[in-house]
Enzyme design. Structure first.
Site, mmCIF file in Angstrom:
data_model
loop_
_atom_site.group_PDB
_atom_site.id
_atom_site.type_symbol
_atom_site.label_atom_id
_atom_site.label_comp_id
_atom_site.label_asym_id
_atom_site.label_seq_id
_atom_site.Cartn_x
_atom_site.Cartn_y
_atom_site.Cartn_z
ATOM 1 N N TYR A 209 51.760 92.151 -4.022
ATOM 2 C CA TYR A 209 52.727 91.356 -3.248
ATOM 3 C C TYR A 209 52.187 91.167 -1.836
ATOM 4 C CZ TYR A 209 54.329 96.187 -2.340
ATOM 5 O OH TYR A 209 54.395 97.530 -2.063
ATOM 6 N N ASP A 287 61.319 112.698 -0.265
ATOM 7 C CA ASP A 287 60.387 113.258 -1.242
ATOM 8 C C ASP A 287 60.427 114.788 -1.277
ATOM 9 O OD1 ASP A 287 59.526 110.754 -1.987
ATOM 10 O OD2 ASP A 287 57.394 111.122 -1.604
HETATM 11 C C1 LIG Z 1 51.676 104.171 -5.403
HETATM 12 C C2 LIG Z 1 52.987 104.325 -4.673
HETATM 13 C C3 LIG Z 1 53.749 103.196 -4.378
HETATM 14 C C4 LIG Z 1 55.014 103.330 -3.765
HETATM 15 N N1 LIG Z 1 55.745 102.203 -3.520
HETATM 16 C C5 LIG Z 1 56.996 102.329 -2.992
HETATM 17 C C6 LIG Z 1 57.820 101.176 -2.777
HETATM 18 O O1 LIG Z 1 57.406 100.042 -3.040
HETATM 19 N N2 LIG Z 1 59.073 101.344 -2.266
HETATM 20 C C7 LIG Z 1 59.560 102.598 -1.949
HETATM 21 O O2 LIG Z 1 60.727 102.702 -1.510
HETATM 22 N N3 LIG Z 1 58.799 103.707 -2.133
HETATM 23 C C8 LIG Z 1 57.550 103.611 -2.642
HETATM 24 N N4 LIG Z 1 56.780 104.724 -2.821
HETATM 25 C C9 LIG Z 1 57.340 106.064 -2.494
HETATM 26 C C10 LIG Z 1 57.288 106.384 -1.013
HETATM 27 O O3 LIG Z 1 55.971 106.256 -0.559
HETATM 28 C C11 LIG Z 1 57.796 107.814 -0.736
HETATM 29 O O4 LIG Z 1 58.923 108.090 -1.527
HETATM 30 C C12 LIG Z 1 58.180 107.961 0.732
HETATM 31 O O5 LIG Z 1 57.044 107.826 1.555
HETATM 32 C C13 LIG Z 1 58.861 109.318 1.006
HETATM 33 O O6 LIG Z 1 59.150 109.415 2.384
HETATM 34 P P1 LIG Z 1 59.375 110.841 3.062
HETATM 35 O O7 LIG Z 1 59.646 110.561 4.490
HETATM 36 O O8 LIG Z 1 60.368 111.614 2.268
HETATM 37 O O9 LIG Z 1 57.998 111.616 2.887
HETATM 38 P P2 LIG Z 1 56.563 111.265 3.460
HETATM 39 O O10 LIG Z 1 56.347 109.811 3.567
HETATM 40 O O11 LIG Z 1 55.599 112.052 2.626
HETATM 41 O O12 LIG Z 1 56.586 111.868 4.937
HETATM 42 C C14 LIG Z 1 56.520 113.261 5.172
HETATM 43 C C15 LIG Z 1 56.074 113.495 6.621
HETATM 44 O O13 LIG Z 1 56.130 114.893 6.869
HETATM 45 C C16 LIG Z 1 54.926 115.326 7.469
HETATM 46 N N5 LIG Z 1 54.732 116.722 7.038
HETATM 47 C C17 LIG Z 1 54.448 117.162 5.795
HETATM 48 N N6 LIG Z 1 54.373 118.513 5.770
HETATM 49 C C18 LIG Z 1 54.624 118.915 7.029
HETATM 50 C C19 LIG Z 1 54.680 120.199 7.638
HETATM 51 N N7 LIG Z 1 54.461 121.325 6.929
HETATM 52 N N8 LIG Z 1 54.967 120.276 8.969
HETATM 53 C C20 LIG Z 1 55.196 119.151 9.692
HETATM 54 N N9 LIG Z 1 55.133 117.905 9.170
HETATM 55 C C21 LIG Z 1 54.862 117.798 7.850
HETATM 56 C C22 LIG Z 1 53.867 114.380 6.912
HETATM 57 O O14 LIG Z 1 52.717 114.343 7.738
HETATM 58 C C23 LIG Z 1 54.637 113.069 6.891
HETATM 59 O O15 LIG Z 1 54.570 112.405 8.137
HETATM 60 C C24 LIG Z 1 55.502 104.627 -3.423
HETATM 61 C C25 LIG Z 1 54.724 105.761 -3.678
HETATM 62 C C26 LIG Z 1 53.486 105.619 -4.309
HETATM 63 C C27 LIG Z 1 52.676 106.849 -4.602
#
Ligand SMILES: Cc1cc2nc3c(=O)[nH]c(=O)nc-3n(C[C@H](O)[C@H](O)[C@H](O)COP(=O)(O)OP(=O)(O)OC[C@H]3O[C@@H](n4cnc5c(N)ncnc54)[C@H](O)[C@@H]3O)c2cc1C
Length: 391
Positions: A209, A287
């Site tokens: 996309y 996540d």
């Molecule tokens: C191939 C693929 C395609 C995807 N496409 C989509 C899509 O089209 N639409 C959609 O909605 N989702 C999509 N996703 C899912 C999406 O990427 C994740 O669900 C999303 O990024 C989760 O966000 P989060 O903030 O929970 O975690 P994350 O994005 O993993 O952020 C976690 C943060 O915490 C920090 N961190 C980790 N551990 C520590 C620690 N111990 N101490 C301090 N900081 C820490 C990391 O550095 C990071 O900045 C896709 C995933 C994949 C694999």
């Protein structure tokens, strides 16, 4: 219990953590974010943000700014892999708000969120790697540098290797699904229209996309493979291997693959949704609680929904314990359903038997022609769910 003035520490400055920081700050909480990296940044990849995620950004006052950095998705086009011929089409212009399904570069979304978070007065602390969290009347984050941070409430928005999740749920081993995802952003030299294209082949599929005003194209190529990569985005794959794996794909796919010179590659693992999302003055979000396979494009969107609901329930509850319980009760069943739907989706794209594939494609094509509205309405439970509506 209004949360104005409460001190809340969020571990993780990803899409979930920053959205939560904004939602809590809007209710007057004193928020700080601890991020392990040396900058708030994202991998070079796109995501789809469906209307239920857009609703959260809108309610946080970011709707117009987000519209500017993203592309309106007009359709999801399912295609056969060989000639790139369309099998059926989900017309997104039939959504109640036809502008509300969007494609965005993750780096652009994270920059928008980080700027808004800073302007709202949230403290962002970089190079703060959390090692563990100790729940309690005054919960504590132990940091890798030997320091610790105490606060009224601590939220683990630290992604799929969360340090808080095992504290609340014990250690669980995810299992490899037998699939890897290649990911790249390439220049849109092939005139990719503003729609998501899913090219479905035996044991493989490619999703593409446009991003950034149509200048770039996001590419996710999923293949079934016995060997596996560790979970994480730091793996750069061999572009020749990527091209070889999808060599029999037609349409725009060869041109896109040709331009992918440093593709990321990621093993896809299945995790159970965490049973316990909260403990004493601590909770999980995004996540950290529920990593999902990407086949519904809902992982980041679910993290945004979590963020809104957590801030809302904490603010309305009589005390923190009730707010956290309301949050889990409101969110868990919905998230489980989304994760299970994503788990069930890969085989539909990957049918290897040519007869079964033709029959499935014929059925999809007929459904698209005879009942186009039905194609879209089967996703109402996801896209029309607006967590901000009951404000
Ligand atoms: C191939 C693929 C395609 C995807 N496409 C989509 C899509 O089209 N639409 C959609 O909605 N989702 C999509 N996703 C899912 C999406 O990427 C994740 O669900 C999303 O990024 C989760 O966000 P989060 O903030 O929970 O975690 P994350 O994005 O993993 O952020 C976690 C943060 O915490 C920090 N961190 C980790 N551990 C520590 C620690 N111990 N101490 C301090 N900081 C820490 C990391 O550095 C990071 O900045 C896709 C995933 C994949 C694999």
């Amino acid at each position: 219990m209004a949360i104005a003035g409460q001190g809340i520490t969020i571990i993780g400055g990803g899409i979930g953590g920053l959205t939560l920081a904004l939602a809590l700050r809007a209710k007057g909480a004193e928020v700080r974010v601890l991020e392990q990296a040396d900058a708030i940044r994202e991998v070079g990849a796109g995501i789809q943000v469906s209307p239920n995620g857009f609703a959260v950004l809108n309610a946080l006052g970011l709707g117009d700014a987000f519209a500017k950095i993203s592309v309106t998705g007009q359709a999801v086009s399912l295609r056969d892999y060989k000639a790139g011929r369309e099998v059926t089409r989900l017309d997104l212009t039939g959504l109640p708000d036809p502008q509300s399904y969007r494609f965005v570069h993750r780096a652009d979304l994270i920059e928008l969120l980080a700027t808004s978070v800073r302007e709202a007065g949230v403290t962002l602390r970089l190079l703060q790697k959390a090692e563990t969290v100790v729940p309690g009347p005054r919960p504590r984050v132990e940091l890798a540098n030997g320091d610790h941070v105490e606060d009224d409430l601590i939220i683990g928005a630290d992604g799929l290797h969360s340090v808080l999740r095992p504290v609340l749920n014990g250690v669980a081993a995810p299992f490899f699904t037998g699939q890897v995802a290649w990911r790249a952003v390439v220049p849109n030299l092939m005139g990719h229209p503003p729609e998501a294209r899913v090219h479905m082949g035996p044991g493989r599929h490619v999703v593409s996309y446009p991003l950034r005003g149509g200048e770039a194209v996001n590419l996710v190529a999923v293949e079934e493979r016995r060997d596996w990569q560790a979970e994480g985005w730091s793996h750069i794959g061999d572009p020749a291997q990527l091209r070889a794996a999808f060599a029999d794909f037609g349409g725009m796919v060869p041109e896109m693959l040709h331009a992918a010179d440093r593709p990321g590659v990621w093993g896809l693992f299945r995790h159970n949704v965490a049973r316990h999302w909260f403990g004493e003055n601590v909770a999980l979000l995004g996540d950290a609680a529920h990593p999902t396979l990407p086949f519904m494009a809902q992982g980041a969107v679910m993290a945004m929904e979590d963020a809104w609901v957590l801030a809302d329930r904490l603010d309305r509850a009589e005390d923190v314990a009730q707010g956290l319980a309301d949050y889990q009760n409101t969110r868990r069943d919905r998230v489980v359903k989304v994760v299970e739907t994503a788990n069930g989706n890969a085989w539909k794209y990957h049918l290897s038997n040519p007869l079964m594939r033709s029959a499935a494609h014929l059925g999809l094509g007929m459904m698209g022609r005879l009942a186009p509205g039905k194609m879209l309405s089967q996703f109402d439970w996801i896209y029309k769910h607006d967590v901000t509506a009951a404000r």
